[in-house]
Motif scaffolding. Structure first.
Motif, PDB file in Angstrom:
ATOM      1  N   VAL A 136     -32.667  85.558  16.300  1.00 13.24           N
ATOM      2  CA  VAL A 136     -33.982  85.182  15.788  1.00 13.24           C
ATOM      3  C   VAL A 136     -34.917  84.660  16.903  1.00 13.24           C
ATOM      4  CG1 VAL A 136     -33.090  82.902  15.175  1.00 13.24           C
ATOM      5  CG2 VAL A 136     -35.047  83.786  13.956  1.00 13.24           C
ATOM      6  N   GLU A 137     -36.229  84.918  16.727  1.00 20.48           N
ATOM      7  CA  GLU A 137     -37.221  84.550  17.750  1.00 20.48           C
ATOM      8  C   GLU A 137     -37.506  83.043  17.689  1.00 20.48           C
ATOM      9  OE1 GLU A 137     -38.116  86.368  20.080  1.00 20.48           O
ATOM     10  OE2 GLU A 137     -40.200  86.132  20.664  1.00 20.48           O
ATOM     11  N   ASN A 138     -36.568  82.256  18.174  1.00 23.26           N
ATOM     12  CA  ASN A 138     -36.712  80.802  18.118  1.00 23.26           C
ATOM     13  C   ASN A 138     -36.106  80.227  19.394  1.00 23.26           C
ATOM     14  OD1 ASN A 138     -35.467  78.085  17.620  1.00 23.26           O
ATOM     15  ND2 ASN A 138     -36.517  78.292  15.663  1.00 23.26           N
ATOM     16  N   MET A 139     -36.914  79.470  20.136  1.00 32.26           N
ATOM     17  CA  MET A 139     -36.481  79.000  21.459  1.00 32.26           C
ATOM     18  C   MET A 139     -35.211  78.154  21.391  1.00 32.26           C
ATOM     19  SD  MET A 139     -36.717  79.027  24.638  1.00 32.26           S
ATOM     20  CE  MET A 139     -38.251  79.508  25.399  1.00 32.26           C
ATOM     21  N   GLU A 140     -35.132  77.254  20.416  1.00 34.37           N
ATOM     22  CA  GLU A 140     -33.951  76.370  20.370  1.00 34.37           C
ATOM     23  C   GLU A 140     -32.681  77.182  20.150  1.00 34.37           C
ATOM     24  OE1 GLU A 140     -34.169  73.421  21.577  1.00 34.37           O
ATOM     25  OE2 GLU A 140     -36.276  73.953  21.707  1.00 34.37           O
ATOM     26  N   VAL A 141     -32.754  78.162  19.243  1.00 32.58           N
ATOM     27  CA  VAL A 141     -31.575  79.006  18.962  1.00 32.58           C
ATOM     28  C   VAL A 141     -31.204  79.807  20.223  1.00 32.58           C
ATOM     29  CG1 VAL A 141     -30.651  80.868  17.515  1.00 32.58           C
ATOM     30  CG2 VAL A 141     -32.204  79.178  16.513  1.00 32.58           C
ATOM     31  N   LYS A 142     -32.211  80.361  20.873  1.00 31.77           N
ATOM     32  CA  LYS A 142     -31.927  81.190  22.059  1.00 31.77           C
ATOM     33  C   LYS A 142     -31.330  80.337  23.183  1.00 31.77           C
ATOM     34  CE  LYS A 142     -35.211  84.952  21.173  1.00 31.77           C
ATOM     35  NZ  LYS A 142     -34.415  86.030  20.602  1.00 31.77           N
ATOM     36  N   LYS A 143     -31.870  79.141  23.381  1.00 31.69           N
ATOM     37  CA  LYS A 143     -31.348  78.263  24.454  1.00 31.69           C
ATOM     38  C   LYS A 143     -29.882  77.919  24.189  1.00 31.69           C
ATOM     39  CE  LYS A 143     -35.210  75.522  26.106  1.00 31.69           C
ATOM     40  NZ  LYS A 143     -35.796  74.217  25.923  1.00 31.69           N
ATOM     41  N   LYS A 144     -29.564  77.664  22.928  1.00 29.94           N
ATOM     42  CA  LYS A 144     -28.181  77.323  22.572  1.00 29.94           C
ATOM     43  C   LYS A 144     -27.272  78.525  22.888  1.00 29.94           C
ATOM     44  CE  LYS A 144     -25.604  75.236  18.755  1.00 29.94           C
ATOM     45  NZ  LYS A 144     -24.747  76.302  18.251  1.00 29.94           N
ATOM     46  N   VAL A 145     -27.693  79.705  22.487  1.00 30.07           N
ATOM     47  CA  VAL A 145     -26.887  80.911  22.739  1.00 30.07           C
ATOM     48  C   VAL A 145     -26.688  81.089  24.254  1.00 30.07           C
ATOM     49  CG1 VAL A 145     -26.913  83.444  22.623  1.00 30.07           C
ATOM     50  CG2 VAL A 145     -27.528  82.104  20.606  1.00 30.07           C
ATOM     51  N   PHE A 146     -27.758  80.925  25.036  1.00 25.50           N
ATOM     52  CA  PHE A 146     -27.646  81.147  26.496  1.00 25.50           C
ATOM     53  C   PHE A 146     -26.765  80.085  27.157  1.00 25.50           C
ATOM     54  CE2 PHE A 146     -29.983  84.758  28.197  1.00 25.50           C
ATOM     55  CZ  PHE A 146     -30.493  85.270  27.020  1.00 25.50           C
ATOM     56  N   GLY A 147     -26.863  78.844  26.679  1.00 28.37           N
ATOM     57  CA  GLY A 147     -26.016  77.781  27.232  1.00 28.37           C
ATOM     58  C   GLY A 147     -24.544  78.101  26.993  1.00 28.37           C
ATOM     59  N   GLU A 148     -24.233  78.547  25.769  1.00 23.16           N
ATOM     60  CA  GLU A 148     -22.840  78.875  25.427  1.00 23.16           C
ATOM     61  C   GLU A 148     -22.367  80.107  26.192  1.00 23.16           C
ATOM     62  OE1 GLU A 148     -23.413  77.133  20.931  1.00 23.16           O
ATOM     63  OE2 GLU A 148     -22.483  79.103  21.122  1.00 23.16           O
ATOM     64  N   LEU A 149     -23.258  81.077  26.283  1.00 19.72           N
ATOM     65  CA  LEU A 149     -22.909  82.320  26.992  1.00 19.72           C
ATOM     66  C   LEU A 149     -22.590  82.055  28.457  1.00 19.72           C
ATOM     67  CD1 LEU A 149     -25.439  85.173  26.272  1.00 19.72           C
ATOM     68  CD2 LEU A 149     -22.951  85.255  26.113  1.00 19.72           C
ATOM     69  N   ASP A 150     -23.401  81.196  29.062  1.00 26.19           N
ATOM     70  CA  ASP A 150     -23.238  80.881  30.479  1.00 26.19           C
ATOM     71  C   ASP A 150     -21.825  80.347  30.752  1.00 26.19           C
ATOM     72  OD1 ASP A 150     -24.182  80.625  33.115  1.00 26.19           O
ATOM     73  OD2 ASP A 150     -24.591  78.495  32.795  1.00 26.19           O
ATOM     74  N   ALA A 151     -21.288  79.640  29.763  1.00 24.92           N
ATOM     75  CA  ALA A 151     -19.957  79.051  29.938  1.00 24.92           C
ATOM     76  C   ALA A 151     -18.841  80.088  29.785  1.00 24.92           C
ATOM     77  CB  ALA A 151     -19.768  77.926  28.917  1.00 24.92           C
ATOM     78  N   VAL A 152     -19.091  81.167  29.045  1.00 27.03           N
ATOM     79  CA  VAL A 152     -17.992  82.116  28.772  1.00 27.03           C
ATOM     80  C   VAL A 152     -18.112  83.449  29.501  1.00 27.03           C
ATOM     81  CG1 VAL A 152     -17.379  81.158  26.511  1.00 27.03           C
ATOM     82  CG2 VAL A 152     -19.129  82.924  26.633  1.00 27.03           C
ATOM     83  N   ALA A 153     -19.322  83.849  29.885  1.00 30.22           N
ATOM     84  CA  ALA A 153     -19.485  85.164  30.527  1.00 30.22           C
ATOM     85  C   ALA A 153     -19.025  85.090  31.983  1.00 30.22           C
ATOM     86  CB  ALA A 153     -20.945  85.588  30.454  1.00 30.22           C
ATOM     87  N   PRO A 154     -18.505  86.223  32.524  1.00 34.06           N
ATOM     88  CA  PRO A 154     -18.082  86.211  33.926  1.00 34.06           C
ATOM     89  C   PRO A 154     -19.240  85.818  34.851  1.00 34.06           C
ATOM     90  CG  PRO A 154     -17.580  88.332  32.883  1.00 34.06           C
ATOM     91  CD  PRO A 154     -18.357  87.537  31.892  1.00 34.06           C
ATOM     92  N   LYS A 155     -18.904  85.299  36.034  1.00 36.76           N
ATOM     93  CA  LYS A 155     -19.927  84.810  36.977  1.00 36.76           C
ATOM     94  C   LYS A 155     -20.933  85.897  37.367  1.00 36.76           C
ATOM     95  CE  LYS A 155     -18.651  80.524  38.874  1.00 36.76           C
ATOM     96  NZ  LYS A 155     -18.357  80.151  37.505  1.00 36.76           N
ATOM     97  N   HIS A 156     -20.444  87.153  37.456  1.00 39.08           N
ATOM     98  CA  HIS A 156     -21.333  88.227  37.920  1.00 39.08           C
ATOM     99  C   HIS A 156     -22.255  88.746  36.806  1.00 39.08           C
ATOM    100  CE1 HIS A 156     -18.200  90.720  36.006  1.00 39.08           C
ATOM    101  NE2 HIS A 156     -19.179  91.599  35.849  1.00 39.08           N
ATOM    102  N   ALA A 157     -21.980  88.352  35.555  1.00 39.78           N
ATOM    103  CA  ALA A 157     -22.691  88.979  34.433  1.00 39.78           C
ATOM    104  C   ALA A 157     -24.181  88.630  34.414  1.00 39.78           C
ATOM    105  CB  ALA A 157     -22.042  88.570  33.114  1.00 39.78           C
ATOM    106  N   ILE A 158     -24.980  89.642  34.056  1.00 38.29           N
ATOM    107  CA  ILE A 158     -26.421  89.436  33.857  1.00 38.29           C
ATOM    108  C   ILE A 158     -26.648  89.109  32.386  1.00 38.29           C
ATOM    109  CG2 ILE A 158     -28.657  90.635  33.789  1.00 38.29           C
ATOM    110  CD1 ILE A 158     -27.758  92.198  36.249  1.00 38.29           C
ATOM    111  N   LEU A 159     -27.482  88.114  32.122  1.00 39.16           N
ATOM    112  CA  LEU A 159     -27.783  87.721  30.744  1.00 39.16           C
ATOM    113  C   LEU A 159     -29.250  88.064  30.450  1.00 39.16           C
ATOM    114  CD1 LEU A 159     -26.127  84.153  30.772  1.00 39.16           C
ATOM    115  CD2 LEU A 159     -25.019  86.384  30.432  1.00 39.16           C
ATOM    116  N   ALA A 160     -29.465  88.882  29.432  1.00 40.69           N
ATOM    117  CA  ALA A 160     -30.834  89.302  29.119  1.00 40.69           C
ATOM    118  C   ALA A 160     -31.216  88.857  27.717  1.00 40.69           C
ATOM    119  CB  ALA A 160     -30.936  90.823  29.228  1.00 40.69           C
ATOM    120  N   SER A 161     -32.535  88.730  27.507  1.00 45.75           N
ATOM    121  CA  SER A 161     -33.032  88.439  26.162  1.00 45.75           C
ATOM    122  C   SER A 161     -33.984  89.547  25.738  1.00 45.75           C
ATOM    123  CB  SER A 161     -33.776  87.106  26.138  1.00 45.75           C
ATOM    124  OG  SER A 161     -34.362  86.937  24.859  1.00 45.75           O
TER     125      SER A 161
END
Ligand code: NAI
Length: 283
Positions: free
Chosen positions: A91-116
């Motif tokens: 959903v287009e909501n900054m708080e939700v997106k920030k939470k998803v990216f924070g969690e993703l950063d912890a689990v995705a490999p170091k080399h991974a690119i994260l896009a929105s």
């Protein structure tokens, strides 16, 4: 860097489309949604669209089977642990997106690119929720994803050249056309499109014309393939409202104030085609 495995977060209209196009283009794809029913609906939709494409002879049955074999579903963000690229379409909501990216950063490999796939929110702010802002980027697909050729690629303040190049190359592999855009509210597409849609809703709100007549004027009078009211229903009225709010807040200009009728419909749960009712009714 080579992207092989992709995770798409959010199995709604955009996420399912992105997952489909990636699987068709040879990537291994995990389609993720925290809502199991939404995930199932997204997976079924992809199969339906691929079957339709085979029926219309736009792809072979073999291509369909191969694409579906490359596509799997997930309800856990931690499944991103072996993905080279993750794209978020929640959903287009900054708080939700920030939470998803924070969690993703912890689990995705170091080399991974994260896009929105955000339509309007600042990539720089989303990137700041991670410890890898140079590997965060906006990849804005258009709706419906399998049909529309454009991808706006948005560089955040800290996005590296390597990240940009990897995403530009991926966009080409998906057989889409990349356009580089700076990180300002609404980017280009929605900064131009959404005020027009909002103004069209104002003409309905003020009783200037009915939704059908506004659409007819814009289709026959200005050669738009789809009227702005139909397009708003198609995009999702909640998404339209979020984007207007981002433009209004980001530029501080009253010309971007969302129409009260748009707010009222969203409050009523009339979100457009996806909820069965918006300015028009859908069965
Ligand atoms: P949608 O409402 O159809 O789908 C959103 C999905 O995300 C839902 O299935 C929901 O269950 C899921 N979700 C929500 N929070 C989640 C989380 N924390 N983890 C996993 N899944 C989660 O929305 P739509 O239209 O697909 O939009 C998604 C994004 O794409 C938004 O940022 C929107 O601005 C953007 N976008 C939308 C376009 C449109 O025409 N609708 C066009 C281009 C971009």
């Amino acid at each position: 860097m080579t992207i092989k495995k992709v995770m798409v977060i959010g199995a709604g209209q955009m996420g399912a489309g992105i997952a489909q196009v990636c699987a068709q283009s040879g990537f291994n794809v995990l389609l993720n949604d925290m809502n199991e029913a939404a995930l199932e609906k997204g997976m079924k939709n992809i199969e339906k669209l691929l079957t339709r494409a085979v029926g219309k002879k736009r792809m072979t049955d073999r291509d369909k089977t191969d694409a579906l074999r490359r596509l799997n579903s997930s309800t856990e963000l931690k499944d991103a642990h072996d993905c080279d690229f993750v794209i978020e379409a929640v959903v287009e909501n900054m708080e939700v997106k920030k939470k998803v990216f924070g969690e993703l950063d912890a689990v995705a490999p170091k080399h991974a690119i994260l896009a929105s796939n955000t339509s309007s929110l600042p990539i720089t702010e989303i990137a700041a929720a991670t410890n890898r802002p140079e590997q965060v980027i906006g990849m804005h697909f258009m709706n419906p994803v399998p049909v529309m050729k454009l991808v706006e690629i948005i560089r955040g303040l800290q996005t590296s050249d390597d990240t940009y190049k990897a995403i530009e190359s991926m966009t080409n592999k998906l057989n889409k056309t990349p356009v580089e855009v700076k990180d300002f509210p609404g980017f280009v597409s929605n900064r131009v499109l959404m005020p027009m849609i909002n103004e069209a809703i104002y003409t309905v709100y003020e009783g200037v014309a009915s939704p059908e007549d506004v659409d007819t004027v814009m289709k026959l009078g200005t050669n738009h393939p789809m009227g702005p009211i139909t397009l708003a229903d198609f995009i999702g009225l909640d998404t339209c409202l979020y984007i207007m709010e981002v433009l209004h807040e980001g530029f501080g200009d009253s010309k971007y104030r969302p129409c009260p009728l748009l707010r009222q419909y969203v409050k009523a749960g009339w979100l457009g085609k996806k909820s069965g009712r918006g300015f028009y009714q859908y069965s």
